[in-house]
Design a protein around this motif. Structure first.
Motif, PDB file in Angstrom:
ATOM      1  N   SER A 185      46.747   8.964 125.726  1.00 33.58           N
ATOM      2  CA  SER A 185      45.786  10.022 125.389  1.00 33.58           C
ATOM      3  C   SER A 185      45.293   9.812 123.957  1.00 33.58           C
ATOM      4  O   SER A 185      46.000   9.259 123.117  1.00 33.58           O
TER       5      SER A 185
ATOM      6  N   LYS B 266      42.493  13.882 125.044  1.00 36.19           N
ATOM      7  CA  LYS B 266      41.924  13.524 126.353  1.00 36.19           C
ATOM      8  C   LYS B 266      42.692  12.341 126.940  1.00 36.19           C
ATOM      9  O   LYS B 266      43.115  11.446 126.206  1.00 36.19           O
TER      10      LYS B 266
ATOM     11  N   SER C 259      37.536   6.638 129.305  1.00 34.73           N
ATOM     12  CA  SER C 259      37.501   7.494 128.122  1.00 34.73           C
ATOM     13  C   SER C 259      37.546   6.668 126.835  1.00 34.73           C
ATOM     14  O   SER C 259      38.454   5.865 126.641  1.00 34.73           O
TER      15      SER C 259
ATOM     16  N   MET D 102      35.416  12.284 122.507  1.00 37.90           N
ATOM     17  CA  MET D 102      35.760  11.386 123.604  1.00 37.90           C
ATOM     18  C   MET D 102      34.717  11.484 124.719  1.00 37.90           C
ATOM     19  O   MET D 102      34.368  12.579 125.145  1.00 37.90           O
TER      20      MET D 102
ATOM     21  N   GLU E   6      34.266  10.929 128.453  1.00 42.77           N
ATOM     22  CA  GLU E   6      35.178  10.792 129.591  1.00 42.77           C
ATOM     23  C   GLU E   6      34.477  10.141 130.774  1.00 42.77           C
ATOM     24  O   GLU E   6      34.005  10.813 131.687  1.00 42.77           O
TER      25      GLU E   6
ATOM     26  N   THR F 210      45.421   4.814 120.965  1.00 45.76           N
ATOM     27  CA  THR F 210      45.758   5.644 122.123  1.00 45.76           C
ATOM     28  C   THR F 210      47.261   5.863 122.255  1.00 45.76           C
ATOM     29  O   THR F 210      47.707   6.964 122.557  1.00 45.76           O
TER      30      THR F 210
END
Length: 200
Positions: A36, A40, A51, A64, A66, A151
């Motif tokens: 994430s 997100k 994303s 972000m 998506e 991430t």
């Protein structure tokens, strides 16, 4: 309808198609790695991603987007290891698919798959599975790229997931390759009927 396959050969053809389809679907899907970013969910494949952050000019901040898609270019793939993984895994999937489609044609066409052709096809499946396995083994080497670290957290590195998890597509790709190497290669040896020897 004439077939060049034995009963074992028909099982081999169906299993070959199932293994090839499993590996190809897993390879194409961008769900090899889950994490994430900015609250997100984010996922990565070898050449696709879901994303990604973009700079919103009106709000002067990162947001972000998506949606899923391929990287804009081959050089856009975050690491050299993932580029190699994409080539090697794609080649392996192509070989598995080629053998699977040939095996399925053998169900309908007589004299297409002999014992020798079956054994060669099994060898090609073994090579395809080996290439996919090599791609799966290379994939964790790219976990130290900047995109993945954004991430998965800056504690992530090669073979260290940080806050991320391995996704279902990675397992799917590897499982298809393993079944092709172990089961299909063995079944291929018994797939073709003995060739008839004509007197002329």
């Amino acid at each position: 309808m004439a077939s060049s396959l034995t009963c074992t050969g028909v099982i081999w053809a169906l299993l070959s198609f199932l293994c090839a389809a499993t590996s190809c679907v897993g390879f194409f899907m961008p769900y090899w790695l889950w994490g994430s970013q900015l609250g997100k969910p984010v996922s990565f494949g070898t050449f696709r991603r879901c994303s990604y952050p973009v700079h919103d000019e009106s709000r002067q901040m990162m947001v972000m987007v998506e949606e899923c898609g391929r990287y804009a270019s081959f050089q856009g793939i975050p690491s050299t290891e993932w580029r190699i993984c994409t080539i090697v895994t794609g080649l392996g999937c192509g070989l598995l698919l080629l053998v699977a489609l040939t095996a399925l044609m053998g169900c309908c066409v007589s004299d297409l798959i002999s014992r020798t052709v079956g054994r060669v096809a099994g060898g090609i499946q073994f090579l395809g599975g080996l290439l996919i396995g090599a791609g799966c083994a290379l994939y964790p080497l790219g976990w130290d790229s900047e995109e993945v670290r954004q991430t998965c957290g800056y504690t992530s590195g090669q073979f260290d997931l940080g806050k991320c998890e391995i996704g279902w597509a990675y397992y799917c790709t590897g499982a298809g390759a393993t079944a092709a190497m172990l089961l299909c290669t063995w079944l291929a040896c018994f797939s073709g009927k003995k060739q008839k020897h004509y007197p002329y």
